[in-house]
Design an enzyme around this catalytic site. Sequence first.
Site, PDB file in Angstrom:
ATOM      1  N   ASP A 103     -72.100 -19.237  39.639  1.00  0.00           N
ATOM      2  CA  ASP A 103     -71.255 -19.421  40.814  1.00  0.00           C
ATOM      3  C   ASP A 103     -71.553 -18.282  41.775  1.00  0.00           C
ATOM      4  O   ASP A 103     -71.459 -17.114  41.406  1.00  0.00           O
ATOM      5  CB  ASP A 103     -69.778 -19.376  40.368  1.00  0.00           C
ATOM      6  CG  ASP A 103     -68.907 -20.323  41.153  1.00  0.00           C
ATOM      7  OD1 ASP A 103     -68.957 -20.260  42.391  1.00  0.00           O
ATOM      8  OD2 ASP A 103     -68.161 -21.109  40.529  1.00  0.00           O
ATOM      9  N   ASP A 205     -69.808 -21.243  46.470  1.00  0.00           N
ATOM     10  CA  ASP A 205     -68.379 -21.381  46.729  1.00  0.00           C
ATOM     11  C   ASP A 205     -68.110 -21.588  48.225  1.00  0.00           C
ATOM     12  O   ASP A 205     -68.733 -20.938  49.070  1.00  0.00           O
ATOM     13  CB  ASP A 205     -67.698 -20.085  46.248  1.00  0.00           C
ATOM     14  CG  ASP A 205     -66.190 -20.185  46.196  1.00  0.00           C
ATOM     15  OD1 ASP A 205     -65.679 -21.053  45.466  1.00  0.00           O
ATOM     16  OD2 ASP A 205     -65.513 -19.396  46.886  1.00  0.00           O
ATOM     17  N   GLU A 268     -70.264 -26.220  47.476  1.00  0.00           N
ATOM     18  CA  GLU A 268     -68.883 -26.717  47.406  1.00  0.00           C
ATOM     19  C   GLU A 268     -68.436 -27.006  48.836  1.00  0.00           C
ATOM     20  O   GLU A 268     -68.309 -26.082  49.652  1.00  0.00           O
ATOM     21  CB  GLU A 268     -67.943 -25.693  46.773  1.00  0.00           C
ATOM     22  CG  GLU A 268     -66.543 -26.289  46.580  1.00  0.00           C
ATOM     23  CD  GLU A 268     -65.410 -25.275  46.579  1.00  0.00           C
ATOM     24  OE1 GLU A 268     -64.316 -25.639  46.120  1.00  0.00           O
ATOM     25  OE2 GLU A 268     -65.596 -24.135  47.043  1.00  0.00           O
ATOM     26  N   HIS A 329     -62.074 -27.183  38.456  1.00  0.00           N
ATOM     27  CA  HIS A 329     -60.982 -26.253  38.167  1.00  0.00           C
ATOM     28  C   HIS A 329     -59.948 -26.176  39.285  1.00  0.00           C
ATOM     29  O   HIS A 329     -58.963 -25.453  39.157  1.00  0.00           O
ATOM     30  CB  HIS A 329     -61.571 -24.868  37.888  1.00  0.00           C
ATOM     31  CG  HIS A 329     -62.284 -24.310  39.079  1.00  0.00           C
ATOM     32  ND1 HIS A 329     -63.439 -24.863  39.585  1.00  0.00           N
ATOM     33  CD2 HIS A 329     -61.998 -23.267  39.896  1.00  0.00           C
ATOM     34  CE1 HIS A 329     -63.823 -24.191  40.653  1.00  0.00           C
ATOM     35  NE2 HIS A 329     -62.968 -23.216  40.858  1.00  0.00           N
ATOM     36  N   ASP A 330     -60.185 -26.857  40.391  1.00  0.00           N
ATOM     37  CA  ASP A 330     -59.235 -26.823  41.506  1.00  0.00           C
ATOM     38  C   ASP A 330     -58.415 -28.105  41.635  1.00  0.00           C
ATOM     39  O   ASP A 330     -57.509 -28.174  42.472  1.00  0.00           O
ATOM     40  CB  ASP A 330     -59.990 -26.608  42.837  1.00  0.00           C
ATOM     41  CG  ASP A 330     -60.679 -25.259  42.909  1.00  0.00           C
ATOM     42  OD1 ASP A 330     -60.115 -24.276  42.369  1.00  0.00           O
ATOM     43  OD2 ASP A 330     -61.775 -25.190  43.491  1.00  0.00           O
TER      44      ASP A 330
HETATM   45  C1  GLC Z   1     -63.273 -22.294  45.790  1.00  0.00           C
HETATM   46  C2  GLC Z   1     -63.007 -22.188  44.310  1.00  0.00           C
HETATM   47  C3  GLC Z   1     -61.551 -21.891  44.111  1.00  0.00           C
HETATM   48  C4  GLC Z   1     -61.243 -20.560  44.775  1.00  0.00           C
HETATM   49  C5  GLC Z   1     -61.646 -20.596  46.244  1.00  0.00           C
HETATM   50  C6  GLC Z   1     -61.642 -19.236  46.840  1.00  0.00           C
HETATM   51  O1  GLC Z   1     -62.617 -23.360  46.355  1.00  0.00           O
HETATM   52  O2  GLC Z   1     -63.416 -23.362  43.658  1.00  0.00           O
HETATM   53  O3  GLC Z   1     -61.210 -21.853  42.759  1.00  0.00           O
HETATM   54  O4  GLC Z   1     -59.888 -20.280  44.656  1.00  0.00           O
HETATM   55  O5  GLC Z   1     -62.950 -21.084  46.407  1.00  0.00           O
HETATM   56  O6  GLC Z   1     -62.730 -18.489  46.396  1.00  0.00           O
END
Ligand code: GLC
Length: 536
Positions: A103, A205, A268, A329-330
């Site tokens: 990541d 990310d 992402e 995970h979100d």
């Molecule tokens: C992304 C991650 C999430 C995190 C956010 C801030 O969306 O998947 O878990 O809280 O970024 O870094």
Amino acid sequence: MKDKQHKYLWWQEGIIYQIYPRSYQDSDGDGVGDLQGIIKRLDHIQSLGITAIWISPIFSSPMADFGYDISDYCDIHPLFGTMEDFDELLEAVHDRGMKLILDLVPNHTSSEHPWFKESRSSKDNPKRDWYIWQDAKEDGSEPNNWLAMFGGSAWEWDEKTQQYYYHAFLKEQPDLNWRNPEVQKVMMDVMRFWLDKGVDGFRVDVMWHMIKDDQLRDNPINPDYKPHQATYEKLIPAYSTDQPEVHDIVHMMREVLDSYDERMMIGEIYLPIHKLMTYYGTDQNGAHLPFNFLLLSTDWDATKIASNINQYEGALPDGGWPNWVLGNHDQPRITSRVGMEQARVAAMLLLTLRGTPTIYYGDEIGMRDVPIPENEVQDPQGLNMPGLNLSRDPQRTPMQWDSSENAGFSNNKPWLRLPDDYRRVNVKAQLDDKYSTYTLYRRLIKLRQEEPALHIGDYRPVEAKAPLLAYLRYTSDQRFLVLLNLSHKPCHFAPEHFSFEGTIEIDTLPEREGGRVSGHVSLSGDEGMIIRLDQS
Ligand code: GLC
Ligand code: MG
């Protein structure tokens, strides 16, 4: 028809598996998962038939956002282990013929990162411009109306230097200023550090957040905002995200990757289809896989899902490789969004669509969101916006390995609690059960990995009425017909203009496998099947 000479790469043919490292396997008894724990569980991942593992952040971090707030990009958090543990993991993954994706969190650092500490130390510090600092308006208020994803204003006042800094997430996660060439350089060096070690790629990310409007203009009001939504939704992030210049940065990252052999990058990106497509870049110079989250946001309705699949397929740029995601995970787990039975149908959908599938750990045994009592909530998104049910803890609970104490995850109290039914719902209990979700996943993966029609073949929708979703996956010498009943009631597939004959290869009701079908098929509620069509 795809060119037969075309060489497909591992990230196109393969399957990705996401591990949330805090929750996979604890090896040292602190109740938190770690790298040695993952090494211990590689057998599971390999026997499932996975191609590549993506691990959420494992780097130095004060853990304000559980690792998405990084204080050293090139070191491992002691909670997860050491750099030696990491090297051992990478080698073990490669020895098994699998790939490892890390990541990368380039949008923001931790406020404890030495870069930010320097930046905030004085207005003329050389790193001042590495972050987004702004004067207050004349009345002392924030530079503009931008909101933080985790609640409240996105601007934090710094008493010492009398300016605001911007943070898209927590105030402990200041955004880097990607317009600064030194920031660009240092992050490319971070990428090279891990690529030199042999890491196979990155999941980047919040890629669409990386560059903000150069005039920092106010975001427009969202006229559709509903009170049950997070406060962030009050505005449309037209100026704080998805700016045209982001593509130059993505391209810069791509060039670093392309200077190595067969490395890749997933972005992402939560954006509508036509905007998502721009992240492939011009002539494929952007992200290899801009994450496609359509299955996370579309109602579980055959007409809507079919429409979205077909829009997505139609919008892909020339050479753009598709991908599909059921959970991360979100987001609430698939079982908690559509129910346990439909989650099996969803697995069949994920693993038969055209494009790289990503499986979220635990989904392979049908893990459900775990209710976390209010006084045990850990996730800042839940804590900062109480009462809106936004905590992401429920989908981040420890992997349920067996029926022993703490589900085989740890010999100590886990950082998040287990569900009451883990003694029934766990890997061990499902391993040899012909009817389990684990067995379904393993067989779907095996079939996909074996059959070119499924991993690189073409896709064509087949006309069907809701609640049925129907499509073909095929190469010149093999065709599979996929029929998915997205409802709990029986339904019938009786197409007028499509005749077929074949054998049921995999069915969510294994009793039907091997059965012959032709012309029309009746399906039970919550049934999905893959039919291997006869070659005429
Ligand atoms: C992304 C991650 C999430 C995190 C956010 C801030 O969306 O998947 O878990 O809280 O970024 O870094
Ligand atoms: Mg541990």
